[in-house]
Motif scaffolding. Sequence first.
Motif, PDB file in Angstrom:
ATOM      1  N   ILE A  39       0.859  -1.034   0.049  1.00 50.14           N
ATOM      2  CA  ILE A  39       0.078   0.140   0.032  1.00 50.14           C
ATOM      3  C   ILE A  39       1.052   1.176  -0.024  1.00 50.14           C
ATOM      4  CG2 ILE A  39      -1.697   1.362   1.196  1.00 50.14           C
ATOM      5  CD1 ILE A  39      -2.739  -1.217   2.353  1.00 50.14           C
ATOM      6  N   VAL A  40       0.735   2.094  -0.954  1.00 43.13           N
ATOM      7  CA  VAL A  40       1.681   3.242  -1.091  1.00 43.13           C
ATOM      8  C   VAL A  40       0.810   4.525  -0.570  1.00 43.13           C
ATOM      9  CG1 VAL A  40       2.228   5.038  -2.959  1.00 43.13           C
ATOM     10  CG2 VAL A  40       3.154   2.731  -2.974  1.00 43.13           C
ATOM     11  N   MET A  41       1.635   5.316   0.188  1.00 43.92           N
ATOM     12  CA  MET A  41       0.846   6.555   0.575  1.00 43.92           C
ATOM     13  C   MET A  41       1.755   7.673  -0.003  1.00 43.92           C
ATOM     14  SD  MET A  41       0.879   5.895   4.988  1.00 43.92           S
ATOM     15  CE  MET A  41       0.967   7.706   5.225  1.00 43.92           C
ATOM     16  N   LEU A  42       1.037   8.688  -0.557  1.00 40.84           N
ATOM     17  CA  LEU A  42       1.653   9.773  -1.342  1.00 40.84           C
ATOM     18  C   LEU A  42       0.683  11.057  -0.861  1.00 40.84           C
ATOM     19  CD1 LEU A  42       1.961   8.612  -4.897  1.00 40.84           C
ATOM     20  CD2 LEU A  42       3.747   8.998  -3.318  1.00 40.84           C
ATOM     21  N   HIS A  43       1.268  12.158  -0.682  1.00 36.66           N
ATOM     22  CA  HIS A  43       0.476  13.340  -0.252  1.00 36.66           C
ATOM     23  C   HIS A  43      -0.051  13.848  -1.542  1.00 36.66           C
ATOM     24  CE1 HIS A  43      -1.185  16.580   1.732  1.00 36.66           C
ATOM     25  NE2 HIS A  43      -0.494  17.581   1.061  1.00 36.66           N
ATOM     26  N   PHE A  44       0.753  14.233  -2.446  1.00 33.76           N
ATOM     27  CA  PHE A  44       0.392  14.786  -3.808  1.00 33.76           C
ATOM     28  C   PHE A  44      -0.374  13.476  -4.725  1.00 33.76           C
ATOM     29  CE2 PHE A  44       3.243  18.001  -2.178  1.00 33.76           C
ATOM     30  CZ  PHE A  44       2.609  19.054  -3.072  1.00 33.76           C
ATOM     31  N   PRO A  45      -1.378  14.044  -5.414  1.00 31.06           N
ATOM     32  CA  PRO A  45      -1.741  13.001  -6.337  1.00 31.06           C
ATOM     33  C   PRO A  45      -1.038  12.445  -7.558  1.00 31.06           C
ATOM     34  CG  PRO A  45      -3.257  14.905  -6.333  1.00 31.06           C
ATOM     35  CD  PRO A  45      -1.905  15.036  -5.813  1.00 31.06           C
ATOM     36  N   PRO A  46      -0.865  11.103  -7.836  1.00 31.47           N
ATOM     37  CA  PRO A  46       0.186  10.683  -8.938  1.00 31.47           C
ATOM     38  C   PRO A  46      -0.382  10.773 -10.128  1.00 31.47           C
ATOM     39  CG  PRO A  46      -1.121   8.794  -7.893  1.00 31.47           C
ATOM     40  CD  PRO A  46      -1.640  10.045  -7.054  1.00 31.47           C
ATOM     41  N   PHE A  47      -0.984  11.819 -10.511  1.00 36.99           N
ATOM     42  CA  PHE A  47      -1.501  12.247 -11.770  1.00 36.99           C
ATOM     43  C   PHE A  47      -1.149  13.733 -12.116  1.00 36.99           C
ATOM     44  CE2 PHE A  47      -4.664   9.652  -9.419  1.00 36.99           C
ATOM     45  CZ  PHE A  47      -4.467   8.494 -10.326  1.00 36.99           C
ATOM     46  N   ASP A  48      -1.068  14.136 -13.443  1.00 33.36           N
ATOM     47  CA  ASP A  48      -0.748  15.498 -13.840  1.00 33.36           C
ATOM     48  C   ASP A  48      -2.017  16.305 -13.870  1.00 33.36           C
ATOM     49  OD1 ASP A  48      -2.337  14.727 -16.182  1.00 33.36           O
ATOM     50  OD2 ASP A  48      -0.353  14.364 -17.284  1.00 33.36           O
ATOM     51  N   SER A  49      -2.002  17.417 -14.266  1.00 33.20           N
ATOM     52  CA  SER A  49      -3.172  18.485 -14.263  1.00 33.20           C
ATOM     53  C   SER A  49      -4.242  17.893 -15.314  1.00 33.20           C
ATOM     54  CB  SER A  49      -2.294  19.806 -14.679  1.00 33.20           C
ATOM     55  OG  SER A  49      -1.914  19.697 -15.770  1.00 33.20           O
ATOM     56  N   ASN A  50      -3.833  17.066 -16.013  1.00 32.84           N
ATOM     57  CA  ASN A  50      -5.043  16.583 -17.094  1.00 32.84           C
ATOM     58  C   ASN A  50      -5.502  15.238 -16.589  1.00 32.84           C
ATOM     59  OD1 ASN A  50      -4.658  18.773 -18.945  1.00 32.84           O
ATOM     60  ND2 ASN A  50      -2.789  17.740 -19.688  1.00 32.84           N
ATOM     61  N   GLY A  51      -5.361  14.941 -15.318  1.00 35.45           N
ATOM     62  CA  GLY A  51      -5.721  13.760 -14.814  1.00 35.45           C
ATOM     63  C   GLY A  51      -5.082  12.349 -15.230  1.00 35.45           C
ATOM     64  N   LYS A  54     -12.481  18.603  -8.205  1.00 38.10           N
ATOM     65  CA  LYS A  54     -12.888  18.313  -9.454  1.00 38.10           C
ATOM     66  C   LYS A  54     -11.639  17.432 -10.317  1.00 38.10           C
ATOM     67  CE  LYS A  54     -15.495  22.422 -10.860  1.00 38.10           C
ATOM     68  NZ  LYS A  54     -15.423  23.753 -11.169  1.00 38.10           N
ATOM     69  N   ASN A  55     -10.471  17.427  -9.704  1.00 41.77           N
ATOM     70  CA  ASN A  55      -9.377  16.911 -10.081  1.00 41.77           C
ATOM     71  C   ASN A  55      -9.072  15.313  -9.487  1.00 41.77           C
ATOM     72  OD1 ASN A  55      -8.674  18.804 -11.841  1.00 41.77           O
ATOM     73  ND2 ASN A  55      -7.666  20.227  -9.800  1.00 41.77           N
ATOM     74  N   VAL A  56      -9.951  15.104  -8.562  1.00 42.13           N
ATOM     75  CA  VAL A  56      -9.934  13.643  -7.923  1.00 42.13           C
ATOM     76  C   VAL A  56     -10.087  12.549  -8.874  1.00 42.13           C
ATOM     77  CG1 VAL A  56     -11.066  12.194  -6.413  1.00 42.13           C
ATOM     78  CG2 VAL A  56     -10.650  14.303  -5.610  1.00 42.13           C
TER      79      VAL A  56
END
Length: 229
Positions: A160-172, A201-203
């Motif tokens: 299980i990986v924990m990141l604070h920032f999403p592992p996606f760019d601004s286009n999702g 909206k970026n989730v």
Amino acid sequence: MKIFAIADLHFDYKKEKPMNVFGDNWINHEEKIIENWKSVVKEDDLVLIPGDISWAAKLEEALGDLSRIDELPGIKVIGKGNHDYWWATSSKLDRLELKTIRFLKNNSYEFEDIVICGTRGWDTMEEHSEDETNKKIFLRELNRFKISLDSARKAKKPIIVMLHFPPFDSNGLPNEFFSVLKEYETETCIYGHLHGEEGHKNVREGLIDSVNVHCVSSDYMDFNLKRIK
């Protein structure tokens, strides 16, 4: 053992950083989190908290918030967020002698049949392509992520990986962090950081390219903890 997750507690022991700039739902958010936490988490459960724990600027100032978390039910694994300015060296964090908190820092933790690892992450490279400082931070975090994953892989258990920032760019679209967690055959990834109507909206969530992805920002979940496993 049940596994829960919640990011972005944004606790403020000094009451100097009201969070209702993101909406009225943040009013008394600490009390909401604590009440919801106590209603679902048992002493032998695991709670993952990927960053933005306390508004404190120094470690000694954060101790009040960390102590409150330490006293709540469950074993906690805490990662660093972009607002955790109090974050210190591993030796200083260990010297706090908190009973139920484990700090995730270039390492991993085994709990029964799973292993937890991760890092803070950073904004996507495309958003800082001309900014050398941000580029360095991004690459440093990516390297720390690999170190943590290398540690986790030795356990030969689901990761299980924990990141604070999403592992996606601004286009999702999946960014370099997502590519790395795929490379290491990660089963589950949780992240936070996204707040308010615009942020939500970026989730991106769900089964994405064989990885179970969860956004666990506290306000996104109405300050409830999400059961991950």
